[in-house]
Design a protein around this motif. Structure first.
Motif, mmCIF file in Angstrom:
data_model
loop_
_atom_site.group_PDB
_atom_site.id
_atom_site.type_symbol
_atom_site.label_atom_id
_atom_site.label_comp_id
_atom_site.label_asym_id
_atom_site.label_seq_id
_atom_site.Cartn_x
_atom_site.Cartn_y
_atom_site.Cartn_z
ATOM 1 N N THR A 1 35.065 -11.573 -46.278
ATOM 2 C CA THR A 1 35.614 -10.585 -45.360
ATOM 3 C C THR A 1 35.551 -9.253 -46.083
ATOM 4 O O THR A 1 35.938 -9.148 -47.260
ATOM 5 C CB THR A 1 37.060 -10.914 -44.985
ATOM 6 O OG1 THR A 1 37.087 -12.161 -44.305
ATOM 7 C CG2 THR A 1 37.641 -9.837 -44.083
ATOM 8 N N PHE B 1 33.267 -8.880 -37.277
ATOM 9 C CA PHE B 1 34.401 -9.679 -37.740
ATOM 10 C C PHE B 1 35.089 -10.363 -36.560
ATOM 11 O O PHE B 1 35.300 -9.751 -35.507
ATOM 12 C CB PHE B 1 35.406 -8.792 -38.468
ATOM 13 C CG PHE B 1 36.632 -9.542 -38.926
ATOM 14 C CD1 PHE B 1 36.586 -10.357 -40.039
ATOM 15 C CD2 PHE B 1 37.817 -9.444 -38.215
ATOM 16 C CE1 PHE B 1 37.701 -11.049 -40.468
ATOM 17 C CE2 PHE B 1 38.944 -10.140 -38.623
ATOM 18 C CZ PHE B 1 38.880 -10.944 -39.755
ATOM 19 N N ARG C 1 35.487 -4.637 -45.744
ATOM 20 C CA ARG C 1 35.971 -3.496 -44.966
ATOM 21 C C ARG C 1 34.990 -2.341 -45.128
ATOM 22 O O ARG C 1 34.504 -2.066 -46.226
ATOM 23 C CB ARG C 1 37.367 -3.078 -45.437
ATOM 24 C CG ARG C 1 38.108 -2.181 -44.451
ATOM 25 C CD ARG C 1 39.523 -1.878 -44.939
ATOM 26 N NE ARG C 1 40.356 -3.070 -45.012
ATOM 27 C CZ ARG C 1 41.014 -3.592 -43.983
ATOM 28 N NH1 ARG C 1 40.894 -3.038 -42.790
ATOM 29 N NH2 ARG C 1 41.765 -4.654 -44.158
ATOM 30 N N GLN D 1 35.465 -15.949 -48.253
ATOM 31 C CA GLN D 1 35.725 -17.005 -47.274
ATOM 32 C C GLN D 1 35.170 -18.346 -47.716
ATOM 33 O O GLN D 1 35.723 -19.394 -47.394
ATOM 34 C CB GLN D 1 35.106 -16.618 -45.922
ATOM 35 C CG GLN D 1 35.730 -15.381 -45.291
ATOM 36 C CD GLN D 1 35.087 -15.052 -43.958
ATOM 37 O OE1 GLN D 1 34.261 -15.801 -43.439
ATOM 38 N NE2 GLN D 1 35.454 -13.906 -43.395
ATOM 39 N N LEU E 1 45.200 -9.481 -43.458
ATOM 40 C CA LEU E 1 44.055 -8.566 -43.497
ATOM 41 C C LEU E 1 44.297 -7.306 -42.693
ATOM 42 O O LEU E 1 43.434 -6.427 -42.627
ATOM 43 C CB LEU E 1 42.808 -9.279 -42.951
ATOM 44 C CG LEU E 1 42.273 -10.435 -43.796
ATOM 45 C CD1 LEU E 1 41.203 -11.189 -43.018
ATOM 46 C CD2 LEU E 1 41.699 -9.910 -45.107
ATOM 47 N N LEU F 1 36.899 -4.060 -40.208
ATOM 48 C CA LEU F 1 36.540 -5.300 -40.879
ATOM 49 C C LEU F 1 35.186 -5.814 -40.392
ATOM 50 O O LEU F 1 34.839 -5.698 -39.219
ATOM 51 C CB LEU F 1 37.603 -6.366 -40.632
ATOM 52 C CG LEU F 1 38.978 -6.130 -41.269
ATOM 53 C CD1 LEU F 1 39.945 -7.222 -40.834
ATOM 54 C CD2 LEU F 1 38.873 -6.097 -42.792
ATOM 55 N N SER G 1 44.623 -7.253 -39.365
ATOM 56 C CA SER G 1 43.822 -7.343 -38.145
ATOM 57 C C SER G 1 44.533 -8.223 -37.155
ATOM 58 O O SER G 1 45.241 -9.164 -37.528
ATOM 59 C CB SER G 1 42.440 -7.939 -38.466
ATOM 60 O OG SER G 1 41.748 -8.244 -37.284
ATOM 61 N N THR H 1 32.209 -9.221 -41.570
ATOM 62 C CA THR H 1 31.960 -10.390 -42.407
ATOM 63 C C THR H 1 30.618 -10.199 -43.087
ATOM 64 O O THR H 1 29.599 -9.968 -42.419
ATOM 65 C CB THR H 1 31.934 -11.677 -41.570
ATOM 66 O OG1 THR H 1 33.213 -11.850 -40.959
ATOM 67 C CG2 THR H 1 31.630 -12.891 -42.436
ATOM 68 N N GLU I 1 46.522 -15.314 -41.427
ATOM 69 C CA GLU I 1 45.342 -14.754 -42.084
ATOM 70 C C GLU I 1 45.058 -13.354 -41.555
ATOM 71 O O GLU I 1 44.738 -12.433 -42.318
ATOM 72 C CB GLU I 1 44.132 -15.664 -41.835
ATOM 73 C CG GLU I 1 44.211 -17.040 -42.486
ATOM 74 C CD GLU I 1 43.712 -17.010 -43.916
ATOM 75 O OE1 GLU I 1 43.293 -15.936 -44.378
ATOM 76 O OE2 GLU I 1 43.754 -18.067 -44.574
ATOM 77 N N ALA J 1 38.491 -12.842 -36.117
ATOM 78 C CA ALA J 1 39.617 -13.467 -36.797
ATOM 79 C C ALA J 1 39.657 -14.948 -36.476
ATOM 80 O O ALA J 1 39.591 -15.344 -35.311
ATOM 81 C CB ALA J 1 40.926 -12.801 -36.381
#
Length: 734
Positions: free
Chosen positions: A31, A93, A33, A21, A250, A39, A252, A41, A246, A95
């Motif tokens: 980001t 996480f 997993r 990021q 991902l 997910l 999400s 951060t 975005e 978004a």
């Protein structure tokens, strides 16, 4: 999207890094997993920080504390490994896009969005500050924009290893910078801020930490404006579309459903302690004043002189230099000036002390009454006992008092207060001191129209009384009214002290700050634009604000800031910082003619910057902060009577950089009949004999707030508010 390294995805702890990021403070942000597929951060600490054992210890403590914090605009910490070869932490996480990404790609945010941003960040910081934590890394890169509002992590990782301990006020600079960036992009142009945010965000960026609003005060400031929120999504369609793309990449779903903007909680958390913050414009100019303070004082008087030449206040010659860079206190002065008195004295004996439910933001006093103002109410106390007199009033002063703002005054048995109520802002009231009852109320602050028809916000800075007139002084903010690199528009409003009726008002770019003497009809206004000579001029109150004589001062930085002016008055004389900042100029209040001037030099030979002069009630002395010294001069001819050392200077003057000349001003120095009260850099209050310069006593509260205490002098007592405690000390207490 950028992969985290040439080899593609990597692992940190149990997490697979998916997308880099960016870089925030002390680490890189990805980001990632989890092994279960969810997910998170992940922030990976920079190697140079990881090599610092002290940093790991601080991070470990901070992580444990952060795990317990939650809030509507905080991203919680869910995992961490401080002992790993490269420490890391994981947060939930959310978004969205970083503020920098959103503005770089799609331009500045609208006013409603800026207000949501400021409010959300302030509420997040209020949670952290209430828990005794400081984020330390708020900015365009660390602020995340989501569909449900802005977010910051519950734990920041500042990038520097060797730095002083951070304060909550440091976070407010980050908040101000983030909102300013959202309004203008990388230009950080304050003129791009909307009227509703201009003053409060500029206040966040003020150089002095004590002058910045707290997070709670910012939330309260926005709430009291009661302006409508955004309709529909709080973010522009282009930004939300970017978020959706975005999130889809991902795998999400975007946070939130694109509905109305975030709904904040009803009230922010309340942090204990004082609220000595002001909202004033103080970017480049305030920094210029701060960088000007140095050195111990050695004075040389020019004696009486002929009237000043037209357009010059004190001249621009270089300051006189002493024969040697420094001399011991016991050595005789080669110029015949008095040797500095090194302050030393016993601890003060308290007359009385009491504890309230809320921390005072402002204290004003007479010889018989004390007015204590908090963020929720105003109370009147008996000055001799500390007991309440009458019921508490709903009048509050959230922003409180400080060196650049003071919302209260006393004269002839009446207290005057600039205050707010839960329903109205920007009020001025007169209270009968004996009974604590309101005599009249007038509206003085808020949105309005200037004399030439422009919309502006009238922000009151302080109230003062002269004879039968009450004056409210302040500045106008808004697009085209004031700017960082241009002239600031100030205003003066005059009210009848008996009725509260408006007598006259004036405004203009020639008014940055105003001195109101306790008697007479000659006010003094100063103004400046950075890089240009300052203007000092008389304002004739008897002619409803008509301009009188004018002088020019080469060092404009001394007159750019609004608030308490760098001037004072006694016995028909104005005392003005002149020359290149090293000279005190005495001029006749009625004519502007020079009576005398006194120049100062440094023991180290450094350039001198004197601070705000002030006078005692009898008008015989004028007191001048010079570096870490305080000099007492005769108001009649400028003769130096004594010099007191508030802080020991080094030979080079470096320890004086933030010494008395920048610390003393406005309410940081006050006088009773025969005592001078001043605070030093250690936040110690000294009571100094006005005749000799020797200390009678000192007062220091180890538990006082980081910003120091709020205090006032009434009669022969000083009243000190520190956190929830109010203490009274007699001037001659031993």
């Amino acid at each position: 999207m950028t992969l985290p390294g040439s080899e593609g995805a990597r692992r940190v702890g149990p997490y697979t890094l998916v997308v880099r990021q960016g870089t925030v403070g002390g680490g890189e942000v990805f980001t990632a997993r989890s092994e279960a597929g969810s997910l998170v951060t992940v922030t990976v600490v920079r190697p140079e920080l990881a090599a610092d054992a002290g940093f790991r210890d601080r991070l470990r403590t901070a992580v444990e504390a952060a795990r317990t914090r939650s809030g509507a605009f905080l991203v919680p910490v869910v995992d961490a490994d401080v002992d790993a070869e490269v420490p890391w932490l994981a947060t939930a996480f959310a978004a969205g896009l970083s503020l920098r990404q959103a503005v770089d790609r799609h331009g500045p945010l609208s006013e409603p969005a800026l207000r949501v941003l400021a409010d959300g960040l302030a509420r997040a910081l209020a949670v952290l500050h209430a828990a005794g934590a400081v984020h330390g890394d708020v900015g365009p890169d660390s602020v995340l924009l989501t569909m449900d509002g802005p977010r910051i992590a519950a734990l920041g990782i500042p990038g520097a290893t060797a730095r002083p301990a951070l304060l909550p006020a440091d976070d407010m600079v980050g908040l101000g910078t983030a909102v300013l960036f959202a309004a203008s992009g990388d230009e950080l142009d304050a003129g791009a801020l909307p009227l509703s945010l201009y003053e409060v965000i500029e206040g966040c960026l003020y150089p002095e930490p004590a002058d910045r609003p707290t997070a709670e005060q910012l939330v309260d400031y926005l709430r009291r404006q009661n302006l409508p929120g955004p309709q529909g999504s709080w973010l522009p369609p282009a930004v939300t579309a970017d978020m959706a793309a975005e999130a889809a990449a991902l795998g999400s779903a975007p946070a939130g459903g694109g509905g109305p903007g975030p709904v904040p909680p009803a009230e922010p958390p309340v942090t204990p302690g004082l609220s000595r913050r002001k909202l004033v414009l103080g970017l480049a100019a305030g920094g210029a004043v701060l960088l000007g303070g140095v050195t111990a004082a050695v004075a040389r008087s020019s004696g009486d002189s002929s009237p000043a030449s037209k357009g010059a206040a004190g001249g621009s010659g270089s300051p006189a230099r002493p024969a040697s860079p420094s001399r011991p206190a016991s050595a005789p002065s080669p110029s015949g000036e008095p040797e500095p008195v090194v302050l030393d004295g016993p601890d003060a004996v308290k007359a009385w002390s009491g504890t309230g439910e809320h921390a005072p933001t402002c204290v004003e006093a007479s010889d018989t009454r004390v007015m204590v103002v908090t963020g929720t109410a105003t109370t009147f106390l008996d000055a001799s006992t500390g007991k309440s007199v009458g019921p508490s009033l709903s009048a509050s002063a959230t922003m409180g008092a400080g060196s650049l703002r003071h919302p209260a005054a006393y004269a002839d048995g009446v207290f005057y207060l600039l205050y707010d109520t839960p329903k109205e802002m920007g009020l001025l009231a007169a209270f009968d001191a004996a009974r604590g009852k309101s005599k009249w109320v007038a509206h003085v602050s808020g949105f309005g129209t200037t004399g030439d028809g422009r919309e502006a916000y009238f922000g009151s800075t302080f109230v003062a009384v002269a004879g039968d007139t009450v004056y409210v002084c302040g500045r106008l903010t808004g697009s085209g009214v004031s700017s960082v690199d241009g002239p600031t528009t100030g205003f003066i409003r005059a009210f009848d002290a008996a009725t509260g009726k408006t007598l006259w008002r004036t405004e203009g770019t020639d008014i940055n700050n105003v001195l109101v003497p306790p008697s007479g009809t000659s006010l003094l206004a100063t103004s400046a634009v950075p890089g240009k000579p300052a203007l000092v001029q008389m304002i004739n109150a008897g002619r409803k604000g008509a301009r009188g004589w004018k002088l020019s001062a080469p060092k404009s930085a001394y007159y750019f800031n609004t608030g308490w002016p760098l001037t004072c008055y006694a016995a028909g004389t104005f005392f003005i910082c002149g020359g290149r900042g090293e000279t005190l100029l005495a001029v006749d209040a009625a004519t502007g003619r020079e009576k005398w001037k006194q120049s100062f030099a440094a023991n180290s030979g450094d350039e001198v910057r004197i601070g705000t002069p002030f006078t005692g009630p009898d008008g015989t002395n004028v007191f001048v902060p010079v570096g870490s010294d305080l000099a007492a001069l005769s108001t009649a001819d400028g003769t130096v009577r004594w010099i007191a050392r508030l802080d020991g200077p080094s030979d080079m003057g470096t320890s004086n950089l933030f010494g008395a000349s920048v610390a003393l001003g406005g309410r940081d120095a006050q006088c009773s009949a025969d005592t001078v009260f001043v605070t030093d850099r250690a936040k110690t209050l000294w009571a100094i004999d006005a005749a000799t310069g020797r200390a009678r006593w000192k007062y220091h509260d180890p538990a006082q707030p980081d910003t120091g205490f709020v205090w006032a002098v009434g009669g022969d007592r000083v009243f000190i508010a520190s956190h929830l405690t109010l203490t009274a000390i007699d001037a001659h207490a031993r």
